[in-house]
Design an enzyme around this catalytic site. Structure first.
Site, PDB file in Angstrom:
ATOM      1  N   ASP A  41       2.665  -1.065 -13.716  1.00  0.00           N
ATOM      2  CA  ASP A  41       3.054  -1.901 -12.574  1.00  0.00           C
ATOM      3  C   ASP A  41       3.552  -3.280 -13.014  1.00  0.00           C
ATOM      4  O   ASP A  41       4.685  -3.669 -12.748  1.00  0.00           O
ATOM      5  CB  ASP A  41       1.863  -2.093 -11.613  1.00  0.00           C
ATOM      6  CG  ASP A  41       1.390  -0.777 -11.008  1.00  0.00           C
ATOM      7  OD1 ASP A  41       2.028   0.259 -11.273  1.00  0.00           O
ATOM      8  OD2 ASP A  41       0.384  -0.791 -10.269  1.00  0.00           O
ATOM      9  N   GLY A  83       0.801  -1.222   0.000  1.00  0.00           N
ATOM     10  CA  GLY A  83       0.000   0.000   0.000  1.00  0.00           C
ATOM     11  C   GLY A  83       0.833   1.272   0.000  1.00  0.00           C
ATOM     12  O   GLY A  83       0.321   2.347   0.293  1.00  0.00           O
ATOM     13  N   SER A 123       1.027  -5.291  -4.906  1.00  0.00           N
ATOM     14  CA  SER A 123      -0.054  -6.091  -5.503  1.00  0.00           C
ATOM     15  C   SER A 123       0.431  -6.753  -6.799  1.00  0.00           C
ATOM     16  O   SER A 123       0.236  -7.951  -6.993  1.00  0.00           O
ATOM     17  CB  SER A 123      -1.286  -5.230  -5.757  1.00  0.00           C
ATOM     18  OG  SER A 123      -0.996  -4.158  -6.616  1.00  0.00           O
TER      19      SER A 123
HETATM   20  P1  ADP Z   1       0.549  -1.373  -3.596  1.00  0.00           P
HETATM   21  O1  ADP Z   1       0.406  -2.228  -4.810  1.00  0.00           O
HETATM   22  O2  ADP Z   1       0.966   0.014  -3.903  1.00  0.00           O
HETATM   23  O3  ADP Z   1       1.430  -1.994  -2.548  1.00  0.00           O
HETATM   24  P2  ADP Z   1      -2.220  -2.042  -3.346  1.00  0.00           P
HETATM   25  O4  ADP Z   1      -3.326  -1.521  -2.497  1.00  0.00           O
HETATM   26  O5  ADP Z   1      -2.421  -2.081  -4.816  1.00  0.00           O
HETATM   27  O6  ADP Z   1      -0.906  -1.242  -2.947  1.00  0.00           O
HETATM   28  O7  ADP Z   1      -1.891  -3.549  -2.909  1.00  0.00           O
HETATM   29  C1  ADP Z   1      -1.685  -3.896  -1.551  1.00  0.00           C
HETATM   30  C2  ADP Z   1      -2.421  -5.199  -1.262  1.00  0.00           C
HETATM   31  O8  ADP Z   1      -1.648  -6.313  -1.795  1.00  0.00           O
HETATM   32  C3  ADP Z   1      -2.517  -5.496   0.229  1.00  0.00           C
HETATM   33  O9  ADP Z   1      -3.635  -4.853   0.796  1.00  0.00           O
HETATM   34  C4  ADP Z   1      -2.693  -7.008   0.208  1.00  0.00           C
HETATM   35  O10 ADP Z   1      -4.016  -7.368  -0.132  1.00  0.00           O
HETATM   36  C5  ADP Z   1      -1.792  -7.440  -0.951  1.00  0.00           C
HETATM   37  N1  ADP Z   1      -0.451  -7.791  -0.411  1.00  0.00           N
HETATM   38  C6  ADP Z   1       0.705  -7.141  -0.567  1.00  0.00           C
HETATM   39  N2  ADP Z   1       1.724  -7.770   0.102  1.00  0.00           N
HETATM   40  C7  ADP Z   1       1.169  -8.858   0.703  1.00  0.00           C
HETATM   41  C8  ADP Z   1       1.670  -9.902   1.560  1.00  0.00           C
HETATM   42  N3  ADP Z   1       2.944  -9.962   1.936  1.00  0.00           N
HETATM   43  N4  ADP Z   1       0.786 -10.825   2.000  1.00  0.00           N
HETATM   44  C9  ADP Z   1      -0.511 -10.767   1.643  1.00  0.00           C
HETATM   45  N5  ADP Z   1      -1.033  -9.814   0.846  1.00  0.00           N
HETATM   46  C10 ADP Z   1      -0.228  -8.867   0.374  1.00  0.00           C
HETATM   47 MG    MG Z   2      -1.027  -1.959  -6.361  1.00  0.00          MG
END
Ligand code: ADP
Ligand code: MG
Length: 384
Positions: free
Chosen positions: A175, A124, A130
């Protein structure tokens, strides 16, 4: 102990046997090219040395089992489920979306699996955890199902398909494209009108730092959608499908015909697309000072024309660009909060970064996150 050994031992703890496959994908930064992807323009991204690892093995018949370093319990779903998960289980939508996408792409799916996610990439923070999760999962599933190697372009499309259609986030090609094509010491250039991907060497002696403001605009999804709509309205008023098909000269000749807000949004996109081209030339010429100035110009355009900066991001850019070892700084990613990317020489060090952090804390009452980054390789299998 290597990271792969550590992950294999976590997997063993949760599922009672070692994983068959481990894959890893880096996070990414948007080096320059702000909101250009969905306007048919160009963007430069880079893979970073913060990763998401995905370990898998065939599981129990009729079950998909998941666990993550962010949760202590194993979650279990009936194999093949296409029901979107909510709340604490929402993260399962990324691996589920990839699994469902495999069939759409004519690729083999494992009938059941146990899956563990481990990460040192903040989620996030605009560093695309993601997409890293989607691409590492895609590689791991394909290997588990006995598939041939997949092209980086198909892997990127598979991840983006999952994010757009199952998770429901309308992200552009930046991305997943950057994470699939990332290469150590190189930037990934994406001509989003294709898309066409290529690698641009990063000159030696340059460093990347991310300063995470740890703030997010409350209406971030709405703001993103509004900018998207404004770009479409501006393109329509200018008689083109995509803003980046106009040169700056063509645009400025017709700027006066647009309402001021749309004119500012369009100017940002069209000049930003041109700036990406100038950065590619400056990188090839080894002109790091010029690259830095173009990065800062990109931020000023976000601040004054596109309206996707925040006081926190502006403060970080102002502070950073006043330091002699900093070549340039800009918001990275969608904006409305998130992080600032700084391009520096080797003389910018942790003490200098901490001084910026102290000034930020004094002004806003909380410390920013600081990540010194290396430019890393893209998504890959760690076990064969
Ligand atoms: P970003 O891609 O900028 O980090 P996003 O909101 O698009 O932000 O994605 C973040 C989401 O990806 C988290 O809320 C979670 O659902 C998933 N995620 C990321 N890292 C993990 C992890 N280590 N374990 C489980 N889910 C993860
Ligand atoms: Mg993302």
């Amino acid at each position: 102990m290597t990271q792969a050994t550590r992950i294999a031992s976590h997997f063993q703890q949760f599922f009672g046997r070692p994983p068959t496959v481990i894959a890893r994908a880096p996070g990414r930064v948007e080096f320059i090219g702000n909101h250009t992807d969905y306007n048919g323009g160009s963007v430069l991204g880079a893979g970073i040395d913060r990763h998401v690892w995905v370990a898998v093995s065939r599981g129990l018949p009729g079950q998909f089992r998941f666990c993550s370093d962010q949760q202590s319990e194993v979650q279990s779903l009936p194999a093949g489920t296409s029901v979107k998960q909510t709340g604490a289980l929402s993260w399962l939508n990324y691996p589920l979306g990839v699994w469902l996408g495999l069939e759409k792409f004519g690729l083999p799916q494992p009938a059941d699996f146990d899956l563990l996610v481990y990460s040192d990439l903040p989620a996030g923070a605009g560093l695309s955890s993601s997409a890293a999760l989607e691409l590492a999962t895609g590689l791991a599933f394909l290997k588990l199902a006995g598939a041939e190697t997949i092209s980086p372009q198909t892997l990127a499309e598979l991840g983006r398909h999952a994010e757009n259609n199952f998770v429901g986030v309308p992200c552009g090609v930046l991305d997943q494209g950057t994470i699939a094509f990332a290469r150590r010491d190189h930037l990934v250039h994406i001509d989003c009108s294709g898309p066409v991907f290529s690698a641009t060497p990063m000159p030696a002696g340059l460093r990347l730092w991310v300063f995470n403001s740890l703030t997010k605009h409350a209406l971030i999804d709405g703001m993103y959608a509004q900018r998207h709509a404004e770009c479409q309205q501006a393109a329509q008023a200018l008689g083109v499908n995509l803003l980046a098909t106009l040169t700056p000269a063509e645009f400025h000749a017709r700027r006066a015909a647009l309402p001021e807000v749309l004119a500012k949004r369009a100017e940002h996109i069209i000049e930003e697309h041109a700036r990406v081209g100038k950065v590619v030339c400056a990188l090839a010429a080894g002109n790091s000072a010029e690259v830095g100035s173009l990065l800062t110009a990109s931020h000023r355009s976000s601040q004054h024309l596109f309206g996707n900066s925040t006081p926190e991001l502006d403060f970080l850019v102002d502070r950073l660009t006043a330091i002699p070892g900093v070549l340039g700084a800009r918001l990275t990613g969608g904006g409305f909060g998130g992080a600032v990317l700084a391009l520096t020489g080797t003389e910018f060090n942790d003490a200098a970064a901490q001084a910026v952090a102290r000034a930020y804390t004094e002004k806003f009452g909380r410390a920013p996150g600081i990540l010194p980054l290396q430019v890393a390789d893209g998504a890959q299998l760690l076990t064969s």
